[in-house]
Design an enzyme around this catalytic site. Structure first.
Site, mmCIF file in Angstrom:
data_model
loop_
_atom_site.group_PDB
_atom_site.id
_atom_site.type_symbol
_atom_site.label_atom_id
_atom_site.label_comp_id
_atom_site.label_asym_id
_atom_site.label_seq_id
_atom_site.Cartn_x
_atom_site.Cartn_y
_atom_site.Cartn_z
ATOM 1 N N TYR A 1 64.624 27.883 90.695
ATOM 2 C CA TYR A 1 63.861 28.416 89.560
ATOM 3 C C TYR A 1 64.674 28.335 88.271
ATOM 4 O O TYR A 1 64.174 27.874 87.239
ATOM 5 C CB TYR A 1 63.463 29.868 89.840
ATOM 6 C CG TYR A 1 62.814 30.556 88.665
ATOM 7 C CD1 TYR A 1 61.492 30.272 88.314
ATOM 8 C CD2 TYR A 1 63.502 31.507 87.911
ATOM 9 C CE1 TYR A 1 60.891 30.909 87.235
ATOM 10 C CE2 TYR A 1 62.907 32.146 86.833
ATOM 11 C CZ TYR A 1 61.597 31.848 86.500
ATOM 12 O OH TYR A 1 61.003 32.471 85.435
ATOM 13 N N THR B 1 55.270 41.730 85.660
ATOM 14 C CA THR B 1 54.127 40.849 85.903
ATOM 15 C C THR B 1 53.915 40.778 87.413
ATOM 16 O O THR B 1 54.805 41.148 88.191
ATOM 17 C CB THR B 1 54.401 39.431 85.390
ATOM 18 O OG1 THR B 1 55.490 38.866 86.154
ATOM 19 C CG2 THR B 1 54.759 39.418 83.913
ATOM 20 N N LYS C 1 64.026 26.314 84.480
ATOM 21 C CA LYS C 1 64.007 26.954 83.170
ATOM 22 C C LYS C 1 65.136 26.435 82.273
ATOM 23 O O LYS C 1 64.957 26.322 81.054
ATOM 24 C CB LYS C 1 64.079 28.471 83.324
ATOM 25 C CG LYS C 1 62.840 29.062 84.004
ATOM 26 C CD LYS C 1 61.549 28.663 83.300
ATOM 27 C CE LYS C 1 60.338 29.308 83.899
ATOM 28 N NZ LYS C 1 59.078 28.934 83.190
ATOM 29 N N ASP D 1 44.817 22.878 88.301
ATOM 30 C CA ASP D 1 46.160 22.856 88.879
ATOM 31 C C ASP D 1 47.042 22.066 87.916
ATOM 32 O O ASP D 1 46.930 20.842 87.827
ATOM 33 C CB ASP D 1 46.137 22.201 90.260
ATOM 34 C CG ASP D 1 47.510 22.185 90.935
ATOM 35 O OD1 ASP D 1 48.536 22.390 90.249
ATOM 36 O OD2 ASP D 1 47.564 21.947 92.154
ATOM 37 N N VAL D 2 47.908 22.760 87.189
ATOM 38 C CA VAL D 2 48.679 22.107 86.135
ATOM 39 C C VAL D 2 49.716 21.125 86.671
ATOM 40 O O VAL D 2 50.312 20.369 85.895
ATOM 41 C CB VAL D 2 49.368 23.133 85.221
ATOM 42 C CG1 VAL D 2 48.341 23.941 84.455
ATOM 43 C CG2 VAL D 2 50.318 24.035 85.999
ATOM 44 N N ILE E 1 52.169 37.617 81.757
ATOM 45 C CA ILE E 1 52.456 37.306 80.360
ATOM 46 C C ILE E 1 51.341 36.469 79.750
ATOM 47 O O ILE E 1 50.948 36.670 78.594
ATOM 48 C CB ILE E 1 53.810 36.579 80.239
ATOM 49 C CG1 ILE E 1 54.963 37.547 80.543
ATOM 50 C CG2 ILE E 1 53.991 35.972 78.851
ATOM 51 C CD1 ILE E 1 56.316 36.879 80.651
ATOM 52 N N ASN F 1 52.600 28.141 79.685
ATOM 53 C CA ASN F 1 53.040 29.407 80.253
ATOM 54 C C ASN F 1 53.009 29.424 81.778
ATOM 55 O O ASN F 1 53.664 30.247 82.406
ATOM 56 C CB ASN F 1 52.152 30.541 79.716
ATOM 57 C CG ASN F 1 52.495 31.866 80.330
ATOM 58 O OD1 ASN F 1 53.513 32.476 80.015
ATOM 59 N ND2 ASN F 1 51.653 32.335 81.251
#
Length: 255
Positions: free
Chosen positions: A151, A186, A155, A59-60, A17, A86
């Site tokens: 996960y 993806t 979110k 590396d976020v 994405i 993202n």
């Protein structure tokens, strides 16, 4: 050219994405800073977009990396008009009691702490431009999903975080929104599919969960993201926008 000359800092922008968003933003006139952890795909994405754009290996989940990436962006362009959070990971595909401490923490660090860091280090720049923040969430953060507890927790947290950030930053005219895909083809979704009990049945399952009849590619998400970062969405903030082919609308009869 809905995003003409906007500077967009895009995490996870080298694949899936994110890459579709990077291409759409560039097509609409923006200069895109592609931020991701793997230097090869980052360089490939930047080359694909062209010389006006920038790729940064980062590396976020690490504060120093994000701070440096924001600094590099400001040194090159002088401002930031939008931050699109993202970057994300989806593994492991497990119920909660089987999730290890390390798996839990990695999901929290990449999917959520990264938003803390981009906001912390990018806030003053966005304040200066009256910019916007966009978060890539997931429909499962609203409706849940079996064998994917950690996960979905990240979110769900991102969705409420988006609303709180929208309230906190409205006084600075910084808009904050989120998009909620359901299934989108993806590399990350293909990895998740391979972890399932019967991977061969997953493609039909993913088509069937969308009332519009198919599991899309990332371009449908990118189009919605272009809108949310554009002036056409100038009075929209705190929105959690499903881009899901109607997957959230309820039970349907089996065809």
């Amino acid at each position: 050219m809905q995003l003409l000359d906007k500077i967009i800092f895009l995490t996870g922008g080298s694949a899936g994405i994110g890459l579709e968003c990077a291409k759409a933003y560039a097509h609409e006139g923006a200069k895109v800073v592609v931020v991701a952890s793997n230097p090869g795909p980052v360089a490939e994405a930047a080359e694909l977009l062209g010389p006006e754009h920038l790729g940064i290996t980062c590396d976020v989940s690490k504060a120093a990396d994000v701070e440096h990436a924001i600094k590099q962006t400001l040194e090159k362009y002088g401002r930031i008009d939008a931050i699109h959070n993202n970057a994300g990971i989806a593994s492991p595909s497990k119920p909660l009691h089987e999730t290890s401490d390390e798996e839990w923490q990695r999901l929290m660090d990449v999917n959520l702490k990264s938003v803390l860091y981009t906001t912390r280090y990018g806030f003053e720049a966005l304040k200066g431009t009256k910019g916007s923040i966009l978060n890539t969430s997931s429909l499962v953060g609203e409706i849940g999903q079996d064998n994917h507890a950690a996960y979905t927790a990240t979110k769900g947290a991102m969705n409420t975080l988006t609303k709180s950030m929208a309230l906190d930053y409205a006084q600075y005219h910084i808009r904050v929104n989120a998009v909620l895909p359901a299934g989108v083809w993806t590399p990350m979704l293909r990895k998740w599919s391979a972890e399932q009990v019967d991977p061969s049945s997953i493609e039909k399952y993913l088509d069937d969960i969308h009332p519009l009849g198919y599991c899309p590619e990332g371009d449908v998400i990118a189009d919605a993201c272009v809108f949310l970062l554009s002036e056409k969405a100038r009075f929209i903030t705190g929105t959690i926008l499903p881009v899901s082919g109607g997957a959230e609308l309820g039970y349907r009869s089996v065809r």
